[in-house]
Design a protein around this motif. Structure first.
Motif: not given
Length: 355
Positions: A204-215, A229-230, A235-236, A298-305
């Protein structure tokens, strides 16, 4: 006649001496300004910021190097935070000459299809293999000369946007089967759509500016991006799982308008080329510093990696690569793809990955 000839010779000599006397550092008669556009925010140096973002590092290093080494004869105006437009828009502006320089990611393939070869899934085992190809291979030098002819842009250097990985909010992704049926946001590039199709996901191609809301609103289940970038996009906050599969290496490409470059004296051209090479290294180091030391905790604290095993990565490569490689060969020809893969093998051998 002899007197006239001698007089003309004296006039020519005087003119040449006057021109030489007027020329300043780098052969420039007067200061010039170069306009340099990039996407990332102007955030460094600042309180609590331990390193610049990669594009920012490239731009600020380039500016500092060129201005200091030219005795101020070349000024560089930085236009960050995407104020001049998207990656594709600024690349088009450099091509047309309305901008002088830019860094861009994922936008050159529409103008020069052979560039898309660097996105072949799982082609680079590590970042240093990619760097070796860009810095040392005759293949890349020849390809960039062809790129200049076809796009009106001069290649100055290749920084690093990062290694792209999958995130999603449904389940851990450990094998290609785990991607089946997931709606994954991708950049607006056909090669990423082909890869997702091969892996059984819905691209699903989506622009960066719309990504957070789309998720956040579950328009898509996941996306794929470098760790830095994440983290930069937070995005976490709306994604639970990260898989460090490194399916593609992502560039920060530094280019300059070719007519503007070639109008400069040779000494000024040499300075700009040197600045481009050094800026690329600064961007690579900034990206790795940001990813490994600043953003990964930061990622490891907030996501399952999850980091796939070599056997699991082989499964991803077996599924994703053949359809994309077939598409690339149809688009740019067997010879270019074969030469690219040969350059990768040369890098692997030079760096000790392959005996």
């Amino acid at each position: 006649m002899k007197k006239l000839t001698a007089l003309l010779a004296m006039v020519l000599l005087a003119s040449l001496m006057a021109m030489t006397a007027q020329a300043g550092p780098l052969g420039l008669d007067k200061p010039i300004e170069l306009r340099f556009a990039y996407g990332e925010a102007d955030s460094w140096p600042g309180k609590g910021n331990y390193a610049p973002f990669p594009e920012e590092a490239m731009a600020k290093y380039f500016k500092a190097y060129v201005e200091s080494r030219s005795n101020g004869m070349i000024k560089v105006k930085l236009l960050g935070n995407s104020i001049m437009g998207s990656n594709k828009q600024v690349t088009e502006m450099v091509r047309s000459g309305s901008l002088d320089l830019c860094t861009s990611t994922g936008s050159l393939g529409s103008m020069f299809p052979a560039f898309d070869m660097i996105y072949l899934p799982y082609v680079f085992q590590s970042e240093e293999i990619a760097w070796w190809v860009f810095d040392n291979s005759k293949f890349w030098k020849d390809l960039m000369a062809e790129m200049e002819q076809k796009t009106n842009m001069v290649y100055l250097g290749m920084g690093q946007n990062g290694v792209r990985n999958f995130t999603n909010n449904v389940r851990p992704i450990k094998t290609p089967a785990d991607l089946k049926g997931l709606k994954i946001r991708v950049m607006e590039s056909p090669i990423y759509v082909k890869m997702m199709d091969a892996l059984g996901a819905q691209a699903t191609p989506i622009g960066w500016n719309e990504l957070y809301t789309s998720l956040q609103t579950k328009v898509v289940d996941g996306e794929e991006n470098p760790v830095s970038i994440i983290c930069a996009g937070k995005l976490y906050e709306v994604q639970k799982y990260l898989t460090l599969d490194g399916h593609t290496w992502s560039e920060d490409l530094l280019t300059m308008n070719a007519p503007k470059f070639h109008k400069l004296p040779a000494e000024a051209q040499q300075l700009i080329m040197a600045a481009g090479r050094r800026a690329a290294i600064a961007g690579r180091e900034a990206e790795e510093y940001n990813t490994l030391l600043l953003k990964m905790p930061i990622i490891q604290k907030n996501m399952e990696v999850y980091t796939p095993t070599s056997a699991e990565l082989a499964q991803f490569k077996t599924v994703a690569r053949p359809p994309v490689e077939k598409w690339l060969r149809e688009r740019v020809g067997d010879e270019k793809v074969d030469n690219f893969l040969k350059a990768v093998e040369e890098a692997e051998t030079a760096l000790g990955y392959k005996k």
